[in-house]
Design a protein around this motif. Structure first.
Motif, PDB file in Angstrom:
ATOM      1  N   ARG A   1      -7.656   7.498   8.354  1.00 61.67           N
ATOM      2  CA  ARG A   1      -8.719   8.706   8.524  1.00 61.67           C
ATOM      3  C   ARG A   1     -10.081   8.083   8.449  1.00 61.67           C
ATOM      4  O   ARG A   1     -10.722   8.285   9.292  1.00 61.67           O
ATOM      5  CB  ARG A   1      -8.570   9.588   7.344  1.00 61.67           C
ATOM      6  N   GLU A   2     -10.300   6.980   7.493  1.00 63.93           N
ATOM      7  CA  GLU A   2     -11.548   6.275   7.750  1.00 63.93           C
ATOM      8  C   GLU A   2     -11.972   5.856   9.260  1.00 63.93           C
ATOM      9  O   GLU A   2     -12.851   5.837   9.572  1.00 63.93           O
ATOM     10  CB  GLU A   2     -11.576   5.301   6.586  1.00 63.93           C
TER      11      GLU A   2
ATOM     12  N   LYS B   1       1.657   5.279   0.977  1.00 62.41           N
ATOM     13  CA  LYS B   1       1.726   6.132   1.970  1.00 62.41           C
ATOM     14  C   LYS B   1       0.194   6.726   2.071  1.00 62.41           C
ATOM     15  O   LYS B   1      -0.435   6.951   3.031  1.00 62.41           O
ATOM     16  CB  LYS B   1       2.616   7.287   2.037  1.00 62.41           C
ATOM     17  N   LYS B   2      -0.383   7.214   0.862  1.00 62.06           N
ATOM     18  CA  LYS B   2      -1.739   7.947   0.692  1.00 62.06           C
ATOM     19  C   LYS B   2      -2.687   6.843   1.225  1.00 62.06           C
ATOM     20  O   LYS B   2      -3.621   7.163   1.802  1.00 62.06           O
ATOM     21  CB  LYS B   2      -1.704   8.415  -0.622  1.00 62.06           C
ATOM     22  N   ASP B   3      -2.525   5.677   0.801  1.00 66.29           N
ATOM     23  CA  ASP B   3      -3.593   4.384   1.176  1.00 66.29           C
ATOM     24  C   ASP B   3      -3.599   4.201   2.657  1.00 66.29           C
ATOM     25  O   ASP B   3      -4.754   4.204   2.968  1.00 66.29           O
ATOM     26  CB  ASP B   3      -3.177   3.148   0.475  1.00 66.29           C
TER      27      ASP B   3
ATOM     28  N   GLU C   1      -2.711   6.456   4.879  1.00 70.26           N
ATOM     29  CA  GLU C   1      -3.340   7.599   5.450  1.00 70.26           C
ATOM     30  C   GLU C   1      -4.731   7.579   5.414  1.00 70.26           C
ATOM     31  O   GLU C   1      -5.326   7.854   6.238  1.00 70.26           O
ATOM     32  CB  GLU C   1      -2.714   8.803   4.687  1.00 70.26           C
ATOM     33  N   ASN C   2      -5.245   7.431   4.151  1.00 73.31           N
ATOM     34  CA  ASN C   2      -6.858   7.354   3.772  1.00 73.31           C
ATOM     35  C   ASN C   2      -7.453   6.309   4.960  1.00 73.31           C
ATOM     36  O   ASN C   2      -8.432   6.556   5.465  1.00 73.31           O
ATOM     37  CB  ASN C   2      -7.127   7.285   2.613  1.00 73.31           C
ATOM     38  N   ARG C   3      -6.630   5.158   5.087  1.00 65.75           N
ATOM     39  CA  ARG C   3      -7.356   4.075   6.081  1.00 65.75           C
ATOM     40  C   ARG C   3      -7.421   4.325   7.333  1.00 65.75           C
ATOM     41  O   ARG C   3      -8.241   4.313   8.018  1.00 65.75           O
ATOM     42  CB  ARG C   3      -6.497   2.785   5.702  1.00 65.75           C
TER      43      ARG C   3
ATOM     44  N   TYR D   1       0.792  -1.271   0.199  1.00 70.36           N
ATOM     45  CA  TYR D   1      -0.018  -0.109  -0.026  1.00 70.36           C
ATOM     46  C   TYR D   1       0.900   1.228  -0.254  1.00 70.36           C
ATOM     47  O   TYR D   1       1.973   1.412   0.647  1.00 70.36           O
ATOM     48  CB  TYR D   1      -0.949   0.289   1.177  1.00 70.36           C
TER      49      TYR D   1
ATOM     50  N   LYS E   1     -12.256   8.094  12.182  1.00 73.97           N
ATOM     51  CA  LYS E   1     -13.671   8.700  11.731  1.00 73.97           C
ATOM     52  C   LYS E   1     -14.591   7.991  12.515  1.00 73.97           C
ATOM     53  O   LYS E   1     -15.771   8.336  13.116  1.00 73.97           O
ATOM     54  CB  LYS E   1     -13.949   9.118  10.413  1.00 73.97           C
TER      55      LYS E   1
END
Length: 199
Positions: free
Chosen positions: A33-34, A25-27, A29-31, A23, A37
């Motif tokens: 964040r999700e 780094k953006k993947d 980070e997004n995971r 994955y 939340k």
């Protein structure tokens, strides 16, 4: 399809970390964040704050921890923990877990109850992020270096990343590819851990 129990079993403390992974780094980070939340919190207070470090930021953080802890820890304890610090620096990144004291003080609770809610809120986020990383085939561990808001132990970290003074650091979770699997884990009897009553 991974079941929740499979994922819970997969989540282990991994100290030998690398930079391989499927994955970006953006993947990651997004995971994170999700997941953060959706983490439950007392009174939906959402007091937890998470900081994700990659690359030079990750290395800078763990160099700081090393410099501080080598003057605090001694003997066998330093020998063990310095290896954990080095392993953390060799990983993909680190998740720092904070509680925003301003948000905590806004909860409809005081004293011991407020402290319990704060710790529970953060623990929920820690476990959720750990499971999310495990699902991405990334190893991680939970550390508690430089923890101590009142004593100013986390001040250096907040200054390093220009974080609000109200942030209280509670834990760090270095993560990366699994370079060495965790050993066999012993479990106490579930009858000791879990009691069931019907009357």
């Amino acid at each position: 399809m991974t079941t929740f129990v499979d994922l819970a079993e997969k989540r282990r403390s991994i100290y030998a970390l690398g930079t391989d992974g499927n994955y970006s780094k953006k993947d990651i980070e997004n995971r994170i964040r999700e997941v953060v939340k959706q983490v439950p919190s007392a009174f939906n207070s959402q007091t937890t704050r998470v900081v994700v470090l990659f690359d030079s930021a990750n290395e800078k953080f763990w160099n700081h921890i090393y410099d501080v802890q080598q003057n605090v820890l001694e003997g066998d304890m330093w020998d063990m923990m310095s290896g954990i610090i080095t392993g953390a620096k060799n990983g993909i990144g680190t998740v720092l877990f904070f509680e925003d004291k301003e948000a905590v003080e806004g909860m409809p609770a005081q004293g011991v109850r407020q402290e319990a809610y704060k710790q529970n809120n953060n623990a929920n986020a820690q476990y959720a992020v750990w499971l999310a990383l495990a699902e991405m085939d990334l190893g991680a561990s939970l550390q508690h270096f430089n923890v101590g808001y009142e004593q100013g132990f986390d001040k250096g970290t907040k200054e390093m990343f220009n974080l609000p003074e109200s942030y209280e650091m509670l834990a760090q979770m270095p993560f990366g590819s699994v370079e060495q699997q965790a050993g066999e884990k012993e479990h106490i009897d579930t009858d000791v851990q879990v009691k069931v009553f019907e009357n």
